[in-house]
Design a protein around this motif. Sequence first.
Motif, PDB file in Angstrom:
ATOM      1  N   UNK A  65      34.799  56.608  70.734  1.00  0.00           N
ATOM      2  CA  UNK A  65      34.941  57.938  70.142  1.00  0.00           C
ATOM      3  C   UNK A  65      34.692  57.861  68.642  1.00  0.00           C
ATOM      4  N   UNK A  66      33.908  58.816  68.157  1.00  0.00           N
ATOM      5  CA  UNK A  66      33.520  58.831  66.751  1.00  0.00           C
ATOM      6  C   UNK A  66      34.687  59.165  65.838  1.00  0.00           C
ATOM      7  N   UNK A  67      35.482  60.168  66.240  1.00  0.00           N
ATOM      8  CA  UNK A  67      36.565  60.674  65.405  1.00  0.00           C
ATOM      9  C   UNK A  67      37.823  60.949  66.224  1.00  0.00           C
ATOM     10  N   UNK A  94      42.572  64.407  56.647  1.00  0.00           N
ATOM     11  CA  UNK A  94      41.494  64.466  55.654  1.00  0.00           C
ATOM     12  C   UNK A  94      41.078  65.901  55.381  1.00  0.00           C
ATOM     13  N   UNK A  95      41.213  66.768  56.383  1.00  0.00           N
ATOM     14  CA  UNK A  95      40.837  68.170  56.214  1.00  0.00           C
ATOM     15  C   UNK A  95      42.003  69.031  55.755  1.00  0.00           C
ATOM     16  N   UNK A 136      44.137  62.432  64.120  1.00  0.00           N
ATOM     17  CA  UNK A 136      45.116  62.764  63.076  1.00  0.00           C
ATOM     18  C   UNK A 136      44.543  62.452  61.703  1.00  0.00           C
ATOM     19  N   UNK A 137      43.821  61.353  61.598  1.00  0.00           N
ATOM     20  CA  UNK A 137      43.199  61.023  60.312  1.00  0.00           C
ATOM     21  C   UNK A 137      42.209  62.101  59.903  1.00  0.00           C
ATOM     22  N   UNK A 138      41.439  62.595  60.858  1.00  0.00           N
ATOM     23  CA  UNK A 138      40.490  63.669  60.552  1.00  0.00           C
ATOM     24  C   UNK A 138      41.243  64.924  60.103  1.00  0.00           C
TER      25      UNK A 138
END
Length: 254
Positions: free
Chosen positions: A194-196, A145-146, A140-142
């Motif tokens: 997990x990276x993202x 951010x997009x 969700x943060x990713x």
Amino acid sequence: MDHPYNQILLFGDSITQFSFDPELVGFGASLANAYQRKVDVVNRGFSGYNTEWGLPILRQLLPTVEKQKQTPAKILLATIFLGANDSALPFALQHVPLDKFKENLNTMISMFKSPESPSYNPDVRLVLITPPPLNEVQWKKRCDDQGGPLNRTWEYSRDYAQAVRDVAQERGVILADLWTKLMDVGMDNLHEYLLDGLHLNANGNKLTYELLIQTIQHHFPDIHPDNLEMELPGFRDLPRENFEESLQFPLLKQ
């Protein structure tokens, strides 16, 4: 160039594509290291792709029956690691409905295993890998951010992972259950792997590599790297004279 090594084919999406990233300790790079001078590990990962787009690619990658007869180098093992993009929510471009996802996986398996397939290869070892669980907090943060809406959920990742399990069981294909392996660490700890929220970080890649090596050891011990000889001898084992014969690749002598 004549190909003197057999191959392991890694087929999938971005998680496979990024598996050669040294900064992420990619599982594909780790496999290539384990099999160096024994088997070539071939990365055919395509970032963002789902099973619909993967089908025509796999058809082009696999050698036909006739080509298999013409070259001694073989695909010893192939992994199909898809579903992370298929499981995007229905409004997303990458989404593939669950039934269609299973149908596509079945078609891919048949490319290898069906006698009617132009690329029939009864000797290849085939492994299906479940997509990882989604960590919604990170993803969700990713998305925020997009500037877009949340386009994946943990529940959808669960359902598509189960679909991979179902297809593997129905078709008698070996399963590497990464989804369960990651869930075993606990929902609150997924961010450590997990990276993202979707893609693997270094810890996730190490875990995936260990899972694949364990799967090979358990189901296909004959091609575990510890059980394979190097294609050419170590330099200390070469004769001092008349060494040319010792330096001929076994596959190219067939």
